[in-house]
Design a protein around this motif. Structure first.
Motif, PDB file in Angstrom:
ATOM      1  N   VAL A 127       0.839  -1.208   0.000  1.00  0.00           N
ATOM      2  CA  VAL A 127       0.000   0.000   0.000  1.00  0.00           C
ATOM      3  C   VAL A 127       0.866   1.247   0.000  1.00  0.00           C
ATOM      4  CG1 VAL A 127      -1.638   1.339   1.372  1.00  0.00           C
ATOM      5  CG2 VAL A 127      -1.976  -1.121   1.065  1.00  0.00           C
ATOM      6  N   GLY A 128       1.995   1.205   0.721  1.00  0.00           N
ATOM      7  CA  GLY A 128       2.868   2.365   0.793  1.00  0.00           C
ATOM      8  C   GLY A 128       2.538   3.246   1.985  1.00  0.00           C
ATOM      9  N   PRO A 129       3.160   4.424   2.075  1.00  0.00           N
ATOM     10  CA  PRO A 129       2.952   5.312   3.221  1.00  0.00           C
ATOM     11  C   PRO A 129       1.473   5.649   3.395  1.00  0.00           C
ATOM     12  CG  PRO A 129       4.769   6.073   1.860  1.00  0.00           C
ATOM     13  CD  PRO A 129       4.095   4.988   1.091  1.00  0.00           C
ATOM     14  N   ASN A 130       1.053   5.749   4.648  1.00  0.00           N
ATOM     15  CA  ASN A 130      -0.349   6.014   4.945  1.00  0.00           C
ATOM     16  C   ASN A 130      -0.463   6.994   6.100  1.00  0.00           C
ATOM     17  OD1 ASN A 130      -3.296   5.464   4.897  1.00  0.00           O
ATOM     18  ND2 ASN A 130      -2.856   4.650   6.934  1.00  0.00           N
ATOM     19  N   GLN A 131      -1.354   7.977   5.942  1.00  0.00           N
ATOM     20  CA  GLN A 131      -1.570   8.966   6.994  1.00  0.00           C
ATOM     21  C   GLN A 131      -2.886   8.764   7.726  1.00  0.00           C
ATOM     22  OE1 GLN A 131      -1.240  12.741   4.992  1.00  0.00           O
ATOM     23  NE2 GLN A 131       0.996  12.726   5.042  1.00  0.00           N
ATOM     24  N   GLY A 132      -3.662   7.759   7.309  1.00  0.00           N
ATOM     25  CA  GLY A 132      -4.949   7.514   7.927  1.00  0.00           C
ATOM     26  C   GLY A 132      -4.903   6.346   8.898  1.00  0.00           C
ATOM     27  N   PRO A 133      -6.014   6.089   9.576  1.00  0.00           N
ATOM     28  CA  PRO A 133      -6.077   4.955  10.511  1.00  0.00           C
ATOM     29  C   PRO A 133      -6.031   3.626   9.776  1.00  0.00           C
ATOM     30  CG  PRO A 133      -8.244   5.951  10.249  1.00  0.00           C
ATOM     31  CD  PRO A 133      -7.284   6.853   9.529  1.00  0.00           C
ATOM     32  N   ILE A 134      -5.478   2.624  10.438  1.00  0.00           N
ATOM     33  CA  ILE A 134      -5.377   1.269   9.879  1.00  0.00           C
ATOM     34  C   ILE A 134      -6.048   0.298  10.836  1.00  0.00           C
ATOM     35  CG2 ILE A 134      -3.808  -0.586   9.166  1.00  0.00           C
ATOM     36  CD1 ILE A 134      -1.718   1.581   8.593  1.00  0.00           C
ATOM     37  N   THR A 135      -6.919  -0.549  10.309  1.00  0.00           N
ATOM     38  CA  THR A 135      -7.554  -1.597  11.108  1.00  0.00           C
ATOM     39  C   THR A 135      -7.287  -2.949  10.475  1.00  0.00           C
ATOM     40  OG1 THR A 135      -9.644  -1.318   9.911  1.00  0.00           O
ATOM     41  CG2 THR A 135      -9.380  -0.092  11.970  1.00  0.00           C
ATOM     42  N   VAL A 136      -7.386  -3.984  11.291  1.00  0.00           N
ATOM     43  CA  VAL A 136      -7.120  -5.350  10.832  1.00  0.00           C
ATOM     44  C   VAL A 136      -8.290  -6.248  11.228  1.00  0.00           C
ATOM     45  CG1 VAL A 136      -5.601  -7.353  10.999  1.00  0.00           C
ATOM     46  CG2 VAL A 136      -4.630  -5.047  11.055  1.00  0.00           C
ATOM     47  N   GLY A 137      -8.765  -7.026  10.275  1.00  0.00           N
ATOM     48  CA  GLY A 137      -9.761  -8.049  10.558  1.00  0.00           C
ATOM     49  C   GLY A 137      -9.223  -9.408  10.172  1.00  0.00           C
ATOM     50  N   LEU A 138      -9.471 -10.406  11.012  1.00  0.00           N
ATOM     51  CA  LEU A 138      -8.998 -11.765  10.769  1.00  0.00           C
ATOM     52  C   LEU A 138     -10.185 -12.712  10.727  1.00  0.00           C
ATOM     53  CD1 LEU A 138      -6.051 -11.880  13.372  1.00  0.00           C
ATOM     54  CD2 LEU A 138      -5.972 -11.080  11.003  1.00  0.00           C
TER      55      LEU A 138
END
Length: 368
Positions: free
Chosen positions: A72-83
């Protein structure tokens, strides 16, 4: 060896400014991951073979997350993870029990991955995330009876008009405040995932949708759960393998040979078709969903499977005005085979780690 699918939006020189949702679908043979942005554009895909055991599943999941973020590269927003993972899952605590095909007896998967990555993580049962991923496509790419995948008629039959968001925020399929989508997973086993108002339904113990172990079939084949006559023994991939053994792809072969007049194939096809149609009727009569999606490994058979189930639904309707009045064939859809719906659903579920509102589908399509 891990494989990845780069996306033109995943440019290392650009900076993603909005939220990024990572979804990881942990299966018995492969772990598949995706990254989507706030508009449900697919930014990255990657998969890797599954290794067994708590530590291996943790390590491979974390490695896949890092690879996706790198794509994805650099990110300035929130990141969430779902499994998404097989077994009994306590989604509120991120705990997994009895994921036997992964060699997991008990594991605090969510807390472990969150601690390692520093990201908010939500864990759901794999059928539930597949249901969520399939439901997110209910207005776009699902196949309806009598159509072919991605045809204009398939899209038109599945699409429902979006309404204005209510005071509780936008809903999954917003023509009804309590819109329900059911996903029947025709894999090695048989289970259903229920999406109501954009949310996964869990029930009191997490056993909602375990329709494969309803003992109703007259053949009374023994089931691994200890009962006889479970739906799973006549309406699953393992059922087809047991009743039509010796083929790499038993269901397509079974349907083909039955159409050629092979009487044994016709008898087995009748058992399987009736079993799946019975599963559809049970879901319809207990949940009454607007859309019933067939997914899982058996769904890769495509239109012949949909035709088989539709034929048996018509048989039931022919002798029952009540069943005919339910218009079950019109509610039936086939999950698209060219999207990683489990990983997409996991990404959508991961947003619940930071947001308690219903999932916002609004008839969107995951864009590739």
């Amino acid at each position: 060896m891990a494989t990845s699918t780069p996306h033109p939006r995943a440019d290392k020189d650009s900076v993603q400014a909005g939220p990024i949702s990572l979804g990881i679908d942990i299966g018995g043979t492969k772990i598949e991951g995706v990254a989507i942005d706030g508009d449900e554009h697919l930014l990255a895909c990657r998969r890797t073979p599954t290794r067994q055991g708590n530590q291996a599943v943790h390590d491979d999941t974390v490695t896949l997350i890092r690879h996706l973020l790198d794509q994805v590269g650099p990110n300035q927003g929130p990141i969430t993870v779902g499994l998404g993972i097989p077994g009994r899952v306590d989604a509120n605590r991120g705990m997994v029990d009895d994921a036997v095909n992964l060699g997991i007896r008990h594991m605090a998967l969510g807390p472990a991955v969150a601690k390692t990555t520093g990201l908010p993580v939500r864990v759901e049962n794999d059928v539930n995330v597949a249901a969520l991923g399939a439901a997110s496509q209910a207005g776009n790419t699902l196949t309806a009876p009598g159509t072919t995948p991605h045809s204009a008629s398939a899209r038109n039959q599945a699409r429902r008009p979006a309404s204005e968001p209510g005071r509780d925020g936008p809903r999954a399929l917003p023509d009804q405040d309590n819109h329900v989508v059911a996903f029947i997973n025709l894999g090695t086993g048989l289970a259903a995932g229920i999406i109501r108002g954009g949310r996964i339904e869990h029930g009191a113990s997490g056993a909602i949708g375990e329709i494969g172990h309803i003992s109703v079939d007259a053949h009374q084949f023994p089931c691994k759960c200890g009962q006889r006559g479970c739906l799973e023994t006549v309406a699953s991939g393992s059922a087809v393998e047991a009743l039509w053994p010796g083929f790499a792809h038993p269901l397509p072969d079974l349907i083909a040979r039955a159409s050629q007049g092979n009487q044994r194939a016709q008898r087995v096809e009748d058992i399987i078709g009736h079993g799946i149609a019975l599963a559809v009727q049970i879901v319809a009569l207990t949940i009454d969903p607007a859309i019933i999606i067939l997914g899982g490994g058996m769904s890769k058979t495509g239109q012949p499977l949909l035709d088989l189930v539709t034929e048996h639904l018509h048989r039931s309707a022919a002798c029952s005005h009540f069943i005919a009045s339910l218009n079950l064939p019109d509610r039936l859809r086939l999950a698209t085979a060219d999207l990683p719906i489990g990983a997409i659903g996991a990404a959508l579920a991961g947003r619940m780690a930071a947001d308690s509102r219903p999932f916002d589908f609004i008839g969107k399509e995951i864009a590739s």
